[in-house]
Each structure stands twice: as structure tokens, then as C-alpha cells.
Design a protein around this motif. Structure first.
Motif, PDB file in Angstrom:
ATOM      1  N   ARG A 157       0.827  -1.212   0.000  1.00 19.13           N
ATOM      2  CA  ARG A 157       0.000   0.000   0.000  1.00 19.13           C
ATOM      3  C   ARG A 157       0.857   1.255   0.000  1.00 19.13           C
ATOM      4  O   ARG A 157       1.903   1.317   0.629  1.00 19.13           O
ATOM      5  CB  ARG A 157      -0.891   0.029   1.240  1.00 19.13           C
ATOM      6  N   GLY A 158       0.365   2.265  -0.716  1.00 14.52           N
ATOM      7  CA  GLY A 158       1.016   3.558  -0.717  1.00 14.52           C
ATOM      8  C   GLY A 158       2.252   3.658  -1.582  1.00 14.52           C
ATOM      9  O   GLY A 158       2.873   4.720  -1.647  1.00 14.52           O
ATOM     10  N   SER A 159       2.617   2.579  -2.273  1.00  9.04           N
ATOM     11  CA  SER A 159       3.830   2.606  -3.098  1.00  9.04           C
ATOM     12  C   SER A 159       3.552   3.246  -4.456  1.00  9.04           C
ATOM     13  O   SER A 159       2.421   3.258  -4.944  1.00  9.04           O
ATOM     14  CB  SER A 159       4.387   1.195  -3.277  1.00  9.04           C
ATOM     15  N   VAL A 188       6.866   2.567  -0.795  1.00 13.57           N
ATOM     16  CA  VAL A 188       8.114   2.529  -1.555  1.00 13.57           C
ATOM     17  C   VAL A 188       7.938   3.413  -2.794  1.00 13.57           C
ATOM     18  O   VAL A 188       6.890   3.373  -3.442  1.00 13.57           O
ATOM     19  CB  VAL A 188       8.449   1.086  -1.970  1.00 13.57           C
ATOM     20  N   VAL A 189       8.952   4.199  -3.129  1.00 13.58           N
ATOM     21  CA  VAL A 189       8.915   5.030  -4.333  1.00 13.58           C
ATOM     22  C   VAL A 189       9.967   4.533  -5.308  1.00 13.58           C
ATOM     23  O   VAL A 189      11.152   4.430  -4.961  1.00 13.58           O
ATOM     24  CB  VAL A 189       9.142   6.517  -3.993  1.00 13.58           C
ATOM     25  N   VAL A 190       9.519   4.236  -6.540  1.00  9.66           N
ATOM     26  CA  VAL A 190      10.396   3.698  -7.579  1.00  9.66           C
ATOM     27  C   VAL A 190      10.298   4.619  -8.796  1.00  9.66           C
ATOM     28  O   VAL A 190       9.266   4.677  -9.467  1.00  9.66           O
ATOM     29  CB  VAL A 190       9.997   2.256  -7.954  1.00  9.66           C
ATOM     30  N   ASP A 230      13.869 -10.165  -5.549  1.00  4.39           N
ATOM     31  CA  ASP A 230      14.263  -8.985  -4.777  1.00  4.39           C
ATOM     32  C   ASP A 230      13.195  -8.679  -3.726  1.00  4.39           C
ATOM     33  O   ASP A 230      11.993  -8.825  -3.971  1.00  4.39           O
ATOM     34  CB  ASP A 230      14.424  -7.768  -5.690  1.00  4.39           C
ATOM     35  N   VAL A 231      13.645  -8.225  -2.575  1.00  2.00           N
ATOM     36  CA  VAL A 231      12.736  -7.837  -1.480  1.00  2.00           C
ATOM     37  C   VAL A 231      13.089  -6.416  -1.063  1.00  2.00           C
ATOM     38  O   VAL A 231      14.232  -6.120  -0.725  1.00  2.00           O
ATOM     39  CB  VAL A 231      12.861  -8.785  -0.275  1.00  2.00           C
ATOM     40  N   VAL A 232      12.085  -5.556  -1.090  1.00  2.00           N
ATOM     41  CA  VAL A 232      12.272  -4.144  -0.745  1.00  2.00           C
ATOM     42  C   VAL A 232      11.350  -3.817   0.426  1.00  2.00           C
ATOM     43  O   VAL A 232      10.138  -3.989   0.338  1.00  2.00           O
ATOM     44  CB  VAL A 232      11.955  -3.235  -1.950  1.00  2.00           C
ATOM     45  N   GLU A 233      11.938  -3.336   1.514  1.00  2.00           N
ATOM     46  CA  GLU A 233      11.143  -3.042   2.699  1.00  2.00           C
ATOM     47  C   GLU A 233      10.514  -1.653   2.619  1.00  2.00           C
ATOM     48  O   GLU A 233      10.831  -0.849   1.743  1.00  2.00           O
ATOM     49  CB  GLU A 233      12.014  -3.189   3.945  1.00  2.00           C
ATOM     50  N   ASP A 234       9.611  -1.363   3.557  1.00  2.00           N
ATOM     51  CA  ASP A 234       8.811  -0.137   3.568  1.00  2.00           C
ATOM     52  C   ASP A 234       9.684   1.122   3.491  1.00  2.00           C
ATOM     53  O   ASP A 234      10.776   1.175   4.058  1.00  2.00           O
ATOM     54  CB  ASP A 234       7.970  -0.044   4.837  1.00  2.00           C
ATOM     55  N   PHE A 235       9.159   2.136   2.788  1.00  2.00           N
ATOM     56  CA  PHE A 235       9.721   3.488   2.745  1.00  2.00           C
ATOM     57  C   PHE A 235      11.064   3.583   2.033  1.00  2.00           C
ATOM     58  O   PHE A 235      11.725   4.627   2.102  1.00  2.00           O
ATOM     59  CB  PHE A 235       9.833   4.094   4.149  1.00  2.00           C
ATOM     60  N   ALA A 236      11.477   2.545   1.322  1.00  2.00           N
ATOM     61  CA  ALA A 236      12.682   2.654   0.502  1.00  2.00           C
ATOM     62  C   ALA A 236      12.410   3.546  -0.701  1.00  2.00           C
ATOM     63  O   ALA A 236      11.265   3.702  -1.140  1.00  2.00           O
ATOM     64  CB  ALA A 236      13.151   1.277   0.048  1.00  2.00           C
ATOM     65  N   THR A 237      13.494   4.134  -1.252  1.00  2.00           N
ATOM     66  CA  THR A 237      13.372   5.043  -2.389  1.00  2.00           C
ATOM     67  C   THR A 237      14.423   4.697  -3.434  1.00  2.00           C
ATOM     68  O   THR A 237      15.610   4.565  -3.107  1.00  2.00           O
ATOM     69  CB  THR A 237      13.570   6.508  -1.951  1.00  2.00           C
ATOM     70  N   GLY A 278      13.522   2.261   4.479  1.00  2.00           N
ATOM     71  CA  GLY A 278      13.971   3.639   4.376  1.00  2.00           C
ATOM     72  C   GLY A 278      15.289   3.853   3.665  1.00  2.00           C
ATOM     73  O   GLY A 278      15.814   4.973   3.668  1.00  2.00           O
ATOM     74  N   ALA A 279      15.846   2.823   3.031  1.00  2.00           N
ATOM     75  CA  ALA A 279      17.096   3.000   2.287  1.00  2.00           C
ATOM     76  C   ALA A 279      16.853   3.866   1.053  1.00  2.00           C
ATOM     77  O   ALA A 279      15.747   3.919   0.510  1.00  2.00           O
ATOM     78  CB  ALA A 279      17.668   1.653   1.873  1.00  2.00           C
ATOM     79  N   TYR A 280      17.915   4.544   0.612  1.00  2.00           N
ATOM     80  CA  TYR A 280      17.842   5.387  -0.582  1.00  2.00           C
ATOM     81  C   TYR A 280      18.935   4.971  -1.550  1.00  2.00           C
ATOM     82  O   TYR A 280      20.115   4.907  -1.182  1.00  2.00           O
ATOM     83  CB  TYR A 280      18.017   6.864  -0.225  1.00  2.00           C
ATOM     84  N   LEU A 281      18.559   4.709  -2.813  1.00  2.00           N
ATOM     85  CA  LEU A 281      19.516   4.351  -3.856  1.00  2.00           C
ATOM     86  C   LEU A 281      19.497   5.437  -4.912  1.00  2.00           C
ATOM     87  O   LEU A 281      18.458   5.715  -5.524  1.00  2.00           O
ATOM     88  CB  LEU A 281      19.171   2.997  -4.472  1.00  2.00           C
ATOM     89  N   GLY A 282      20.664   6.084  -5.121  1.00  2.00           N
ATOM     90  CA  GLY A 282      20.765   7.209  -6.041  1.00  2.00           C
ATOM     91  C   GLY A 282      20.704   6.788  -7.500  1.00  2.00           C
ATOM     92  O   GLY A 282      20.811   5.610  -7.860  1.00  2.00           O
ATOM     93  N   MET A 283      20.565   7.773  -8.356  1.00  2.00           N
ATOM     94  CA  MET A 283      20.367   7.563  -9.785  1.00  2.00           C
ATOM     95  C   MET A 283      21.447   6.658 -10.391  1.00  2.00           C
ATOM     96  O   MET A 283      22.639   6.839 -10.164  1.00  2.00           O
ATOM     97  CB  MET A 283      20.371   8.923 -10.488  1.00  2.00           C
ATOM     98  N   ASN A 284      20.986   5.631 -11.111  1.00  2.00           N
ATOM     99  CA  ASN A 284      21.849   4.698 -11.851  1.00  2.00           C
ATOM    100  C   ASN A 284      22.746   3.845 -10.968  1.00  2.00           C
ATOM    101  O   ASN A 284      23.696   3.235 -11.454  1.00  2.00           O
ATOM    102  CB  ASN A 284      22.695   5.438 -12.892  1.00  2.00           C
ATOM    103  N   ALA A 285      22.450   3.773  -9.679  1.00  2.00           N
ATOM    104  CA  ALA A 285      23.184   2.837  -8.821  1.00  2.00           C
ATOM    105  C   ALA A 285      22.783   1.407  -9.158  1.00  2.00           C
ATOM    106  O   ALA A 285      21.695   1.149  -9.680  1.00  2.00           O
ATOM    107  CB  ALA A 285      22.890   3.134  -7.354  1.00  2.00           C
TER     108      ALA A 285
END
Length: 218
Positions: free
Chosen positions: A108-110, A128-130, A140-147, A163-170
Motif C-alpha cells: 500500500r502507498g507505493s 516505496v517510491v520507484v 528482490d525484497v524491498v522493505e517499507d519506505f525505501a526510495t 527507508g534505504a535510498y539508492l541514487g540515480m543509476n546505482a
């Protein structure tokens, strides 16, 4: 047609609004923002109605938190929960160009924007924001609030913490993990597990800054 409220008059809100309009499945009836100076403003044709707490005044509308920071999204969700907003009110926004294969789950909310690719057995948590052009491969498993910023790629069996953040093209090598609250810099290539709350950059990615629990900056 479902009605939606977007929280935060942000660039992400504009992107979500464009995706919603393209799909034709929902209608954004307003934007909510805690900055009182924005009330009454119009963002891409949608009016800012009031603060985030006004979501309770529209019980029939789904809610999408459009704050770019995972920590910021978490704070708003926690505050609204304290005011009585139930989890079921949060809507998921998936761009019409994104295919969700059987066996993949989206919380929910992704938000998944254009040209995101999911292959098999991908699990995304809540809020999660993608961003566009991200590739998430098998298991792959992505936990809540990751970006995920635009162009991120994950190998198979990767785990991304809350809550992890992965920058552009990582990119993240298959089987590796990125801990909760960690930050991965733009263009970084992650070949090993990243502990929680640390910042890693470079090719191959190395520690730039340790988290509070891990010590002082390196």
C-alpha cells in the motif's frame, strides 16, 4: 473512478499526478500540504486544499504520500495513523507502462513510475517510491519506505532495508543487501552488503560515512 488525495505539493506529486491521469483509473481531487502558504495554490491543475491532516475530511478518497524522502514519508504516515487514518486508505500508483507479473507484490502507498521493470517474485513493501527506468529482478525484497532514483538496477535476490535510498543509476550485485536507512550514491556499484545507516559511493562502492550506531564519519 477512484478519488485520490496527494500529500505534499512536490515534484513527486506532479509525477504521480501525470501517471494517474495517463492511466485514467483514478482522479486526483486535491493536494494536501502542511505549508499553509501553499493552501489555495494550483499544481498542474489541482488545488492545494489544506494540511495533511485534512485527509480525514475526505473519507472516500485514497491517499498517496508524495514526499521524496523515505523518512519524511514515514513521519507523515505515523502522524496520520495517530490521528486515526487507517492503512486501508493508502492507494498504490503504478504507471500504465509498468507490468506487474504474477507472483510479484506491491504494498500500500507505493509508487512505480514509467518504465519500471519487475521480473519474477519481486516484493515491495509499503510506501516505496520507484522512479522511472528502475529494474528489479527475481526474488528482490524491498522493505517499507525505501526510495529508488531513476535508473537503479538490482540483481536477483537483493534485499533493500526500510527507508534505504539508492541514487540515480546505482546498481546492486545479486544476493547483496542494503541495510535500513542506508544511502547509495549516484552511479555506485554495490558488490558487498551495506550495513544500516551507512553511505556508500563509487565503483566499486565503498563506505563514505558511517551511521550513528557505527561510529563517526570515515
Amino acid at each position: 473512478m477512484d478519488e485520490l488525495l496527494l500529500i505534499a505539493a512536490s515534484g513527486l506529486a506532479r509525477e504521480v499526478l501525470a501517471a494517474v491521469r495517463e492511466s485514467g483509473r483514478s482522479e486526483v481531487i486535491g493536494i494536501l500540504d502542511d505549508d499553509a502558504g501553499k493552501t489555495g495554490a494550483v499544481v498542474d491543475g489541482v488545488r492545494v486544499l489544506g494540511p495533511a491532516s485534512d485527509a480525514l475530511r475526505y473519507p472516500g478518497a485514497g491517499v498517496v504520500v508524495c514526499v521524496g524522502s523515505g523518512a519524511g514519508r514515514a513521519r507523515i504516515v505515523d502522524r496520520l495513523a495517530g490521528l486515526g487514518l487507517p492503512d486501508r486508505r493508502y492507494a498504490t500508483v503504478v504507471d500504465s507502462l509498468v507490468r506487474i507479473p504474477d507472483g510479484c507484490g506491491i504494498g500500500r502507498g507505493s509508487v512505480l513510475l514509467g518504465h519500471v521493470t519487475l521480473t519474477a517474485g519481486v516484493t515491495l513493501g509499503e510506501h516505496v517510491v520507484v522512479m522511472p527506468g528502475v529494474t528489479l529482478t527475481h526474488d528482490d525484497v524491498v522493505e517499507d519506505f525505501a526510495t529508488f532514483a531513476a535508473g537503479v538496477s538490482l540483481g536477483g535476490g537483493v534485499r533493500i532495508g526500510r527507508g534505504a535510498y539508492l541514487g540515480m543509476n546505482a546498481s546492486v550485485r545479486e544476493g547483496a543487501s542494503v541495510g535500513a536507512g542506508a544511502t547509495i550514491g549516484m552511479g555506485a556499484a554495490v558488490l558487498a552488503d551495506v550495513p544500516e545507516d551507512e553511505t556508500w559511493v563509487g565503483v566499486p562502492a565503498r563506505l563514505l560515512r558511517a551511521g550513528i550506531a557505527s561510529g563517526t564519519a570515515a
